[in-house]
Design an enzyme around this catalytic site. Structure first.
Site, PDB file in Angstrom:
ATOM      1  N   HIS A   1      36.579  43.101  33.982  1.00  0.00           N
ATOM      2  CA  HIS A   1      36.611  42.489  35.314  1.00  0.00           C
ATOM      3  C   HIS A   1      36.587  43.614  36.344  1.00  0.00           C
ATOM      4  O   HIS A   1      37.561  44.371  36.465  1.00  0.00           O
ATOM      5  CB  HIS A   1      37.891  41.654  35.443  1.00  0.00           C
TER       6      HIS A   1
ATOM      7  N   HIS B   1      42.169  33.217  28.769  1.00  0.00           N
ATOM      8  CA  HIS B   1      43.312  33.496  29.649  1.00  0.00           C
ATOM      9  C   HIS B   1      44.601  33.031  29.000  1.00  0.00           C
ATOM     10  O   HIS B   1      44.791  31.840  28.792  1.00  0.00           O
ATOM     11  CB  HIS B   1      43.172  32.861  31.033  1.00  0.00           C
TER      12      HIS B   1
ATOM     13  N   GLU C   1      33.592  28.887  31.154  1.00  0.00           N
ATOM     14  CA  GLU C   1      34.753  29.410  30.430  1.00  0.00           C
ATOM     15  C   GLU C   1      35.938  28.589  30.909  1.00  0.00           C
ATOM     16  O   GLU C   1      36.294  28.605  32.094  1.00  0.00           O
ATOM     17  CB  GLU C   1      34.965  30.906  30.722  1.00  0.00           C
TER      18      GLU C   1
ATOM     19  N   THR D   1      43.993  36.698  37.268  1.00  0.00           N
ATOM     20  CA  THR D   1      43.240  35.545  37.779  1.00  0.00           C
ATOM     21  C   THR D   1      44.086  34.280  37.631  1.00  0.00           C
ATOM     22  O   THR D   1      44.516  33.957  36.525  1.00  0.00           O
ATOM     23  CB  THR D   1      41.919  35.394  36.986  1.00  0.00           C
TER      24      THR D   1
HETATM   25  N1  PXP Z   1      38.937  35.232  30.957  1.00  0.00           N
HETATM   26  C1  PXP Z   1      39.030  35.479  32.277  1.00  0.00           C
HETATM   27  C2  PXP Z   1      38.021  34.868  33.174  1.00  0.00           C
HETATM   28  C3  PXP Z   1      40.035  36.331  32.793  1.00  0.00           C
HETATM   29  O1  PXP Z   1      40.109  36.548  34.116  1.00  0.00           O
HETATM   30  C4  PXP Z   1      40.943  36.912  31.891  1.00  0.00           C
HETATM   31  C5  PXP Z   1      42.013  37.820  32.409  1.00  0.00           C
HETATM   32  O2  PXP Z   1      41.481  38.901  33.058  1.00  0.00           O
HETATM   33  C6  PXP Z   1      40.794  36.643  30.525  1.00  0.00           C
HETATM   34  C7  PXP Z   1      39.803  35.777  30.082  1.00  0.00           C
HETATM   35  C8  PXP Z   1      41.706  37.259  29.511  1.00  0.00           C
HETATM   36  O3  PXP Z   1      43.009  36.822  29.723  1.00  0.00           O
HETATM   37  P1  PXP Z   1      44.207  37.482  28.909  1.00  0.00           P
HETATM   38  O4  PXP Z   1      44.242  38.922  29.303  1.00  0.00           O
HETATM   39  O5  PXP Z   1      45.387  36.702  29.336  1.00  0.00           O
HETATM   40  O6  PXP Z   1      43.865  37.315  27.443  1.00  0.00           O
END
Ligand code: PXP
Length: 254
Positions: free
Chosen positions: A50, A198, A158, A108
């Site tokens: 990101h 996430h 997603e 996020t």
């Molecule tokens: N997907 C998105 C769109 C995200 O913003 C994030 C966190 O940056 C993740 C997946 C991964 O989340 P986590 O770090 O909690 O596994």
């Protein structure tokens, strides 16, 4: 087949904790590119980063190198802004995931509100698709957002699993899983690739997979990077891949 996208933002978080604004010539640790290479070798199917507006973890230099050296796809998470579209068109990741961004947030916090802003986001998707970049919209498991993701021409959604991951009771978790199940079916019915991510971790991923159909890719970061402190990144990735392969018998995307 179910794929793992490893989010390596937090390797960069650790680096930036010590080496913010590092100068050329230094070799700041941990090396994010080496982390991505190791994850690739251990079985990750994609690397997710990101590039935030405030550059709190991943830097442009990371995106530049990763977009050149990986043999697995690079998924660039970014805000739906003109400035970020220019970056994506320059670095040409295989995939872009459009996310909401707020400088005050720790991570996020919610899904992108595609429905209320679909004309503007549609134009962004068109530009990215024109450069052969696949586009995903990070959305809540909400029928209006899924429908809008289809309307803007995105190839994937997603599903934001943060709400599910943060529920405290079994009843609330069941409710979240039902919501995600319906959202996945809706998205699949519209021809969208269904990803999720996430807050997924080693203890909840199998429950999620057993409940939600049509999943293509899980994007997971924090749990794997945290586990890596104890067992090493290669082993942490391999453990997650193994868990994902022993998922429940749910119909899959392909
Ligand atoms: N997907 C998105 C769109 C995200 O913003 C994030 C966190 O940056 C993740 C997946 C991964 O989340 P986590 O770090 O909690 O596994």
């Amino acid at each position: 087949m179910l794929y793992l996208g490893l989010n390596i933002d937090h390797a960069a978080t650790l680096r930036e904790a010590r080496y913010r604004n590092w100068k050329k010539g230094l070799s700041p640790e941990p090396n994010v590119v080496d982390a991505a290479r190791m994850a690739q070798k251990a079985g990750a199917d994609a690397i997710t980063v990101h590039l935030r507006e405030d550059r709190r973890h991943i830097q442009e230099a990371d995106v530049r190198v990763l977009s050149r050296i990986l043999s697995i796809p690079l998924n660039l998470e970014m805000a739906a802004t003109a400035a970020m579209v220019r970056k994506a068109l320059f670095y040409r990741p295989e995939e872009v995931c459009l996310v909401p961004e707020n400088r005050q947030e720790v991570t996020t916090e919610g899904g992108l509100k595609v429905a209320g802003d679909w004309r503007r986001i549609k134009a962004i998707v068109k530009k990215l698709n024109g450069a052969k970049i696949k586009v995903s919209a990070f959305v809540d498991a909400d029928p209006a957002q899924i429908e809008a993701s289809h309307r803007i021409g995105a190839q994937c959604v997603e599903l934001h699993t943060g709400g599910y991951a943060n529920t405290a009771t079994q009843r609330a978790r069941r409710k979240e899983l039902d919501r995600h199940c319906r959202a996945a079916m809706q998205a699949h019915g519209l021809g969208l690739q269904v990803n999720a991510g996430h807050g997924l971790h080693y203890s909840n991923v199998r429950e999620y997979l057993a409940a939600v159909p049509h999943l293509h890719t899980l994007n997971i970061g924090h749990a794997i990077l945290s586990r890596a402190i104890f067992v090493g990144l290669g082993a942490a990735v391999a453990e997650m891949v193994a868990l994902m392969q022993t998922q429940g018998n749910v119909p899959n995307a392909d």
